[in-house]
Design a protein around this motif. Structure first.
Motif, PDB file in Angstrom:
ATOM      1  N   TYR A 247     -34.872  49.770  -7.066  1.00 19.63           N
ATOM      2  CA  TYR A 247     -35.004  51.065  -6.406  1.00 19.63           C
ATOM      3  C   TYR A 247     -34.240  52.139  -7.182  1.00 19.63           C
ATOM      4  CZ  TYR A 247     -36.313  48.035  -2.496  1.00 19.63           C
ATOM      5  OH  TYR A 247     -36.901  47.087  -1.714  1.00 19.63           O
ATOM      6  N   TYR A 248     -34.891  53.261  -7.367  1.00 27.14           N
ATOM      7  CA  TYR A 248     -34.244  54.437  -7.952  1.00 27.14           C
ATOM      8  C   TYR A 248     -33.665  54.122  -9.332  1.00 27.14           C
ATOM      9  CZ  TYR A 248     -35.124  55.977  -3.238  1.00 27.14           C
ATOM     10  OH  TYR A 248     -35.749  56.264  -2.068  1.00 27.14           O
ATOM     11  N   GLU A 249     -32.352  53.972  -9.488  1.00 18.63           N
ATOM     12  CA  GLU A 249     -31.771  53.798 -10.817  1.00 18.63           C
ATOM     13  C   GLU A 249     -31.500  52.334 -11.173  1.00 18.63           C
ATOM     14  OE1 GLU A 249     -31.619  56.320 -12.822  1.00 18.63           O
ATOM     15  OE2 GLU A 249     -32.352  57.604 -11.209  1.00 18.63           O
ATOM     16  N   GLU A 250     -31.835  51.374 -10.266  1.00 15.06           N
ATOM     17  CA  GLU A 250     -31.528  49.981 -10.525  1.00 15.06           C
ATOM     18  C   GLU A 250     -32.540  49.368 -11.488  1.00 15.06           C
ATOM     19  OE1 GLU A 250     -31.922  51.117  -7.361  1.00 15.06           O
ATOM     20  OE2 GLU A 250     -29.851  51.256  -6.710  1.00 15.06           O
ATOM     21  N   ASN A 251     -32.168  48.238 -12.069  1.00 15.24           N
ATOM     22  CA  ASN A 251     -33.116  47.470 -12.865  1.00 15.24           C
ATOM     23  C   ASN A 251     -32.670  46.015 -12.879  1.00 15.24           C
ATOM     24  OD1 ASN A 251     -31.498  46.832 -15.401  1.00 15.24           O
ATOM     25  ND2 ASN A 251     -31.313  49.071 -15.315  1.00 15.24           N
ATOM     26  N   TRP A 252     -33.492  45.158 -13.486  1.00 19.36           N
ATOM     27  CA  TRP A 252     -33.230  43.718 -13.436  1.00 19.36           C
ATOM     28  C   TRP A 252     -32.783  43.151 -14.779  1.00 19.36           C
ATOM     29  CZ3 TRP A 252     -38.143  45.069 -11.011  1.00 19.36           C
ATOM     30  CH2 TRP A 252     -39.139  45.405 -11.930  1.00 19.36           C
ATOM     31  N   THR A 253     -32.345  43.988 -15.695  1.00 18.03           N
ATOM     32  CA  THR A 253     -31.984  43.511 -17.027  1.00 18.03           C
ATOM     33  C   THR A 253     -30.820  42.520 -16.996  1.00 18.03           C
ATOM     34  OG1 THR A 253     -30.609  45.493 -17.326  1.00 18.03           O
ATOM     35  CG2 THR A 253     -32.840  45.555 -18.222  1.00 18.03           C
ATOM     36  N   GLU A 254     -29.892  42.685 -16.047  1.00 16.03           N
ATOM     37  CA  GLU A 254     -28.726  41.805 -15.988  1.00 16.03           C
ATOM     38  C   GLU A 254     -29.067  40.378 -15.593  1.00 16.03           C
ATOM     39  OE1 GLU A 254     -24.802  43.009 -14.503  1.00 16.03           O
ATOM     40  OE2 GLU A 254     -25.758  44.879 -13.916  1.00 16.03           O
ATOM     41  N   ILE A 255     -30.214  40.209 -14.979  1.00 15.00           N
ATOM     42  CA  ILE A 255     -30.540  38.892 -14.443  1.00 15.00           C
ATOM     43  C   ILE A 255     -31.576  38.136 -15.266  1.00 15.00           C
ATOM     44  CG2 ILE A 255     -32.401  39.664 -12.932  1.00 15.00           C
ATOM     45  CD1 ILE A 255     -31.515  37.756 -10.854  1.00 15.00           C
ATOM     46  N   THR A 256     -32.233  38.812 -16.193  1.00 19.44           N
ATOM     47  CA  THR A 256     -33.346  38.180 -16.910  1.00 19.44           C
ATOM     48  C   THR A 256     -32.908  36.952 -17.704  1.00 19.44           C
ATOM     49  OG1 THR A 256     -33.049  39.792 -18.699  1.00 19.44           O
ATOM     50  CG2 THR A 256     -34.726  40.275 -17.048  1.00 19.44           C
ATOM     51  N   GLN A 257     -31.736  36.998 -18.307  1.00 15.50           N
ATOM     52  CA  GLN A 257     -31.259  35.836 -19.067  1.00 15.50           C
ATOM     53  C   GLN A 257     -31.027  34.637 -18.156  1.00 15.50           C
ATOM     54  OE1 GLN A 257     -27.861  36.632 -21.540  1.00 15.50           O
ATOM     55  NE2 GLN A 257     -27.795  34.565 -22.379  1.00 15.50           N
ATOM     56  N   THR A 258     -30.520  34.893 -16.947  1.00 14.85           N
ATOM     57  CA  THR A 258     -30.316  33.813 -15.979  1.00 14.85           C
ATOM     58  C   THR A 258     -31.646  33.219 -15.555  1.00 14.85           C
ATOM     59  OG1 THR A 258     -28.328  34.935 -15.169  1.00 14.85           O
ATOM     60  CG2 THR A 258     -29.256  33.210 -13.779  1.00 14.85           C
ATOM     61  N   LEU A 259     -32.646  34.075 -15.360  1.00 20.59           N
ATOM     62  CA  LEU A 259     -33.952  33.606 -14.911  1.00 20.59           C
ATOM     63  C   LEU A 259     -34.644  32.741 -15.953  1.00 20.59           C
ATOM     64  CD1 LEU A 259     -35.423  36.783 -13.159  1.00 20.59           C
ATOM     65  CD2 LEU A 259     -34.463  34.748 -12.091  1.00 20.59           C
ATOM     66  N   THR A 260     -34.433  33.033 -17.229  1.00 20.17           N
ATOM     67  CA  THR A 260     -35.132  32.278 -18.275  1.00 20.17           C
ATOM     68  C   THR A 260     -34.745  30.801 -18.270  1.00 20.17           C
ATOM     69  OG1 THR A 260     -33.435  32.980 -19.864  1.00 20.17           O
ATOM     70  CG2 THR A 260     -35.480  34.244 -19.798  1.00 20.17           C
ATOM     71  N   LYS A 261     -33.660  30.440 -17.625  1.00 15.21           N
ATOM     72  CA  LYS A 261     -33.297  29.028 -17.489  1.00 15.21           C
ATOM     73  C   LYS A 261     -34.337  28.259 -16.679  1.00 15.21           C
ATOM     74  CE  LYS A 261     -28.309  29.901 -17.793  1.00 15.21           C
ATOM     75  NZ  LYS A 261     -27.000  29.750 -17.112  1.00 15.21           N
ATOM     76  N   HIS A 262     -35.157  29.015 -15.923  1.00 16.75           N
ATOM     77  CA  HIS A 262     -36.174  28.383 -15.073  1.00 16.75           C
ATOM     78  C   HIS A 262     -37.581  28.600 -15.623  1.00 16.75           C
ATOM     79  CE1 HIS A 262     -33.066  27.632 -12.062  1.00 16.75           C
ATOM     80  NE2 HIS A 262     -32.669  28.877 -12.239  1.00 16.75           N
ATOM     81  N   SER A 263     -37.684  28.804 -16.907  1.00 14.55           N
ATOM     82  CA  SER A 263     -38.989  29.107 -17.510  1.00 14.55           C
ATOM     83  C   SER A 263     -39.983  27.961 -17.366  1.00 14.55           C
ATOM     84  CB  SER A 263     -38.822  29.462 -18.985  1.00 14.55           C
ATOM     85  OG  SER A 263     -38.193  28.403 -19.689  1.00 14.55           O
ATOM     86  N   ASN A 264     -39.493  26.723 -17.245  1.00 18.20           N
ATOM     87  CA  ASN A 264     -40.400  25.578 -17.126  1.00 18.20           C
ATOM     88  C   ASN A 264     -40.941  25.395 -15.713  1.00 18.20           C
ATOM     89  OD1 ASN A 264     -40.168  24.837 -19.849  1.00 18.20           O
ATOM     90  ND2 ASN A 264     -38.329  23.619 -19.454  1.00 18.20           N
ATOM     91  N   THR A 265     -40.177  25.839 -14.708  1.00 15.52           N
ATOM     92  CA  THR A 265     -40.589  25.596 -13.316  1.00 15.52           C
ATOM     93  C   THR A 265     -41.229  26.811 -12.652  1.00 15.52           C
ATOM     94  OG1 THR A 265     -38.403  26.205 -12.448  1.00 15.52           O
ATOM     95  CG2 THR A 265     -38.775  23.883 -13.002  1.00 15.52           C
ATOM     96  N   LEU A 266     -40.912  28.010 -13.132  1.00 16.22           N
ATOM     97  CA  LEU A 266     -41.377  29.231 -12.455  1.00 16.22           C
ATOM     98  C   LEU A 266     -42.889  29.391 -12.581  1.00 16.22           C
ATOM     99  CD1 LEU A 266     -39.756  31.399 -10.923  1.00 16.22           C
ATOM    100  CD2 LEU A 266     -40.074  32.886 -12.898  1.00 16.22           C
ATOM    101  N   THR A 267     -43.573  29.527 -11.422  1.00 13.85           N
ATOM    102  CA  THR A 267     -45.029  29.690 -11.412  1.00 13.85           C
ATOM    103  C   THR A 267     -45.476  31.027 -10.822  1.00 13.85           C
ATOM    104  OG1 THR A 267     -45.200  28.563  -9.270  1.00 13.85           O
ATOM    105  CG2 THR A 267     -45.427  27.201 -11.260  1.00 13.85           C
ATOM    106  N   LYS A 268     -44.590  31.698 -10.071  1.00 10.88           N
ATOM    107  CA  LYS A 268     -44.945  32.972  -9.454  1.00 10.88           C
ATOM    108  C   LYS A 268     -43.851  34.003  -9.742  1.00 10.88           C
ATOM    109  CE  LYS A 268     -47.379  30.857  -5.530  1.00 10.88           C
ATOM    110  NZ  LYS A 268     -47.457  30.790  -4.033  1.00 10.88           N
ATOM    111  N   LEU A 269     -44.279  35.184 -10.190  1.00 11.65           N
ATOM    112  CA  LEU A 269     -43.325  36.252 -10.470  1.00 11.65           C
ATOM    113  C   LEU A 269     -43.872  37.571  -9.938  1.00 11.65           C
ATOM    114  CD1 LEU A 269     -40.677  37.134 -11.840  1.00 11.65           C
ATOM    115  CD2 LEU A 269     -41.995  37.530 -13.932  1.00 11.65           C
ATOM    116  N   HIS A 270     -43.075  38.235  -9.100  1.00 10.44           N
ATOM    117  CA  HIS A 270     -43.459  39.519  -8.516  1.00 10.44           C
ATOM    118  C   HIS A 270     -42.366  40.528  -8.849  1.00 10.44           C
ATOM    119  CE1 HIS A 270     -44.482  41.974  -4.609  1.00 10.44           C
ATOM    120  NE2 HIS A 270     -44.572  42.686  -5.709  1.00 10.44           N
ATOM    121  N   LEU A 271     -42.734  41.574  -9.571  1.00 10.62           N
ATOM    122  CA  LEU A 271     -41.808  42.645  -9.933  1.00 10.62           C
ATOM    123  C   LEU A 271     -42.231  43.929  -9.245  1.00 10.62           C
ATOM    124  CD1 LEU A 271     -41.433  41.948 -13.763  1.00 10.62           C
ATOM    125  CD2 LEU A 271     -39.948  41.171 -11.904  1.00 10.62           C
TER     126      LEU A 271
END
Length: 496
Positions: A247-271
Motif C-alpha cells: 500500500y502507498y509507499e510499501e513494497n516487498w523487496t525485503e522479503i523476496t530473498q526469503t521467499l525464494t527458499k520456497h521456489s520448489n514448493t510454491l504453486t500460487k503467487l498473488h501480488l
C-alpha cells in the motif's frame, strides 16, 4: 427394517454439505445430526459476518447473536470477572449451552472477534467504563477462551490495523497456544501485528500451505519487515500459496530473498498493489513451478501508470506448469503481455485480463488454445470474440463487459449462441449501462441454445444500472426456459 448409517459415514456426508440452509435443517433431526451440523457451522463462524457486512442491520443481529453465545460459553471465572466490571451481556437462553461451541472452531479470526465485540456491545447498557475499555476486556476473555478450547487450528487471521490487544498479551496468549498451532495451514496477517506474535508462531507452526501478508507499514512503528516474520516464513516445510499486498509507499523487496527458499514448493503467487507505481516483480522468475500467477491493483482504473516496472524481465521466462494468469489494467505494456502469452499461453486454463488492447485480444486466440475460462474487461470487437471462440475450443466460461461504449447485450448473446464452443456453459456479463435487451432478443437466444449444455447466466449490474429484471416479461421468459431445462442457473447481482 430401518438402516442407520455409521456415524463416521454420516460425518463425511455432512462435511460435503456446504449449503447453510441444509445444515440448519439438520439441527432438528436428532442430537447426533444436530451436533455434527453445529460442529461444521462453527468451524468458521466468522464467514457469516463477512457475508452480512453490506447489510448493517443484519450484520448487527448476527454479531450480537455470536457474541451472546460466546459469552455463554465463557468459563465461570471470566463471567465473574466481566460481572465485576459491570459488563452485562445477555445469553441466548437461561440454560447452559448445549455444546462447547468454541471447541469446534478451526478458523480463528482476531479481526472478526474485535468486529463482533465492537458491534455486539453497542446495544449493552452504559457503565462507568468507556466503550473502548469494555471492548478491550471482553476481547481478552474471548480470545483466551478460544486458545484454551481449540484443539487444532487450521486458519488464523490477525490483520486488524487498530487491534485492542497489547504486545505483551499477544505474547502470553500465543505462548500458551503452541500445541494447537502445529496444524495451522493458513495464516493471514499484517505488519501492524506485534513481532512477538510471529516469534511464538515460529516455535511450532511449520506446516503453513497458505500465507497472506498485508504490508502496511503505515500502521506500525516499524519501518522494515520484521525478522521474526522472515524466520517464520523460512521455517515452513511446504509453503504453496503466497499473497502479498503493498500500500502507498510499501513494497516487498525485503522479503523476496526469503521467499525464494520456497521456489520448489510454491504453486500460487498473488501480488497486489494499491496506489503504487513501479513495483518490482522480476523475482517471480525464480518460481518456475508456479501454477497460478495473479497481479491485482487497487489503483483507480483508466489512470495511465505502470504498476509493475520490470514485468519486461518476465516476458521471456517460461513457467511450464502455469495454468492461471490474471493481469490488471496498466500492469505493464501490452507487448510484454503478448510475449509472455507466446511463451506461456499454451498451458493456460484460466486467463483474466483488464488491459484494453486489440493486439492483446487477438493474441489470446493465437497463443491460448486450451483456455477453459476467460475474463475480458472491455473494448473487444465482435470479430475478435468470434476468433477467440473458434480458436479456443475448450472454452466453457467467459466474463465480458458490455455497455454504451462497448458491446451490447444483444450482440454478446447472438455471438455466444452462434460461435461459442459446444461445451460452453457459463456466461457472466458485467453491464455498465441500462439494459436495452428486448424480450424477443432474450427468447431468440434461449431458442438457439436448445440442445446445448445447460446454461448458467449471471448478470452483474455496475453503478446501479437498470437491469433486464425490471421487465417482468423478461423474468417470465427466463423462468420458462428454466422449466424447459435450458437454463441451469440465472442470477442478477449488483456491483458497486
Amino acid at each position: 427394517m430401518s438402516c442407520q448409517l455409521p456415524a463416521d459415514c454420516l460425518n463425511e456426508i455432512f462435511e460435503y454439505l456446504s449449503d447453510k440452509k441444509t445444515l440448519h435443517s439438520l439441527l432438528f433431526v436428532n442430537r447426533f445430526s444436530c451436533k455434527v451440523s453445529v460442529r461444521i457451522l462453527w468451524e468458521n463462524i466468522w464467514k457469516n459476518i463477512w457475508i452480512n457486512r453490506i447489510n448493517c442491520k443484519q450484520n448487527l443481529r448476527v454479531t450480537s447473536s455470536i457474541l451472546s453465545t460466546l459469552v455463554a460459553c465463557l468459563p465461570n471465572e471470566s463471567k465473574e470477572f466481566l460481572f465485576k466490571k459491570e459488563i452485562f451481556i445477555s445469553a441466548p437462553t437461561s440454560k447452559s449451552p448445549l455444546f462447547n461451541y468454541p471447541s469446534f472452531c478451526k478458523v480463528l479470526s482476531i479481526d472478526n472477534i474485535c468486529l463482533t465485540i465492537n458491534n455486539g456491545l453497542k446495544e449493552t447498557p452504559i457503565t462507568s467504563l468507556s466503550l473502548k475499555d469494555r471492548n478491550f476486556l471482553v476481547i481478552n476473555e474471548i480470545i483466551k477462551m478460544f486458545i484454551i478450547q481449540i484443539s487444532s487450528l487450521k486458519k488464523l487471521t490477525f490483520n486488524d490495523y487498530a487491534y485492542l490487544i497489547t504486545p505483551n498479551e499477544i505474547s502470553t496468549y500465543f505462548s500458551e497456544a503452541i500445541d494447537y498451532l502445529s496444524d495451522l495451514s493458513e495464516l493471514h496477517c499484517s505488519l501492524s501485528v506485534p513481532s512477538e506474535f510471529f516469534y511464538h508462531l515460529s516455535k511450532k507452526c511449520h506446516n503453513l500451505h497458505s500465507l497472506t501478508i498485508d504490508m502496511n507499514y503505515k500502521y506500525t512503528e516499524n519501518s522494515k519487515f520484521p525478522d521474526e516474520l522472515k524466520e517464520l516464513i523460512s521455517l515452513q516445510n511446504n509453503l504453496k500459496d503466497i499473497k502479498l499486498s503493498a500500500y502507498y509507499e510499501e513494497n516487498w523487496t525485503e522479503i523476496t530473498q526469503t521467499l525464494t527458499k520456497h521456489s520448489n514448493t510454491l504453486t500460487k503467487l498473488h501480488l497486489n498493489c494499491y496506489c503504487i507505481n513501479n513495483l518490482s516483480v522480476s523475482f517471480i522468475a525464480s518460481f518456475l513451478n508456479l501454477q497460478e500467477i495473479k497481479f491485482s491493483s487497487g489503483s483507480p482504473i483508466f489512470i495511465e501508470r505502470i504498476q509493475f516496472r520490470d514485468f519486461e524481465k518476465l516476458k521471456d521466462v517460461t513457467f511450464p506448469k502455469l495454468q492461471y494468469l490474471s493481469i490488471p489494467y496498466s500492469c505493464t505494456k501490452p507487448e510484454y503481455i503478448i510475449k509472455f502469452l507466446e511463451n506461456n499461453g499454451k498451458n493456460l486454463k484460466k486467463f483474466y485480463v483488464k488491459e484494453v488492447n486489440y493486439s492483446l485480444n487477438l493474441s489470446i486466440a493465437k497463443f491460448c488454445p486450451n483456455l477453459k475460462k476467460l475474463s475480458i474487461m472491455c473494448n473487444i470487437e465482435l470479430d475478435t470474440l468470434k476468433i477467440i471462440f473458434n480458436s479456443c475450443q475448450y472454452l466453457k466460461n467467459i466474463k465480458i463487459w458490455c455497455g454504451t461504449y462497448w458491446l451490447k447485450e444483444k450482440e454478446i448473446l447472438e455471438t455466444i449462441a452462434k460461435h461459442s464452443p459446444k461445451n460452453f456453459c457459463k456466461l457472466k456479463i458485467y453491464n455498465c449501462s441500462n439494459s436495452e435487451l428486448l424480450l424477443e432478443d432474450l427468447e431468440s437466444f434461449f431458442i438457439n441454445w436448445n440442445n446445448r449444455e445447460l446454461l448458467t447466466l449471471i448478470i452483474i449490474n455496475k453503478y446501479s444500472c437498470i437491469s433486464l429484471e425490471e421487465n417482468e416479461e423478461n423474468m417470465k421468459i427466463i423462468e420458462k426456459y428454466k422449466n424447459l431445462g435450458i437454463i441451469k442457473k440465472f442470477e442478477i447481482k449488483n456491483y458497486y
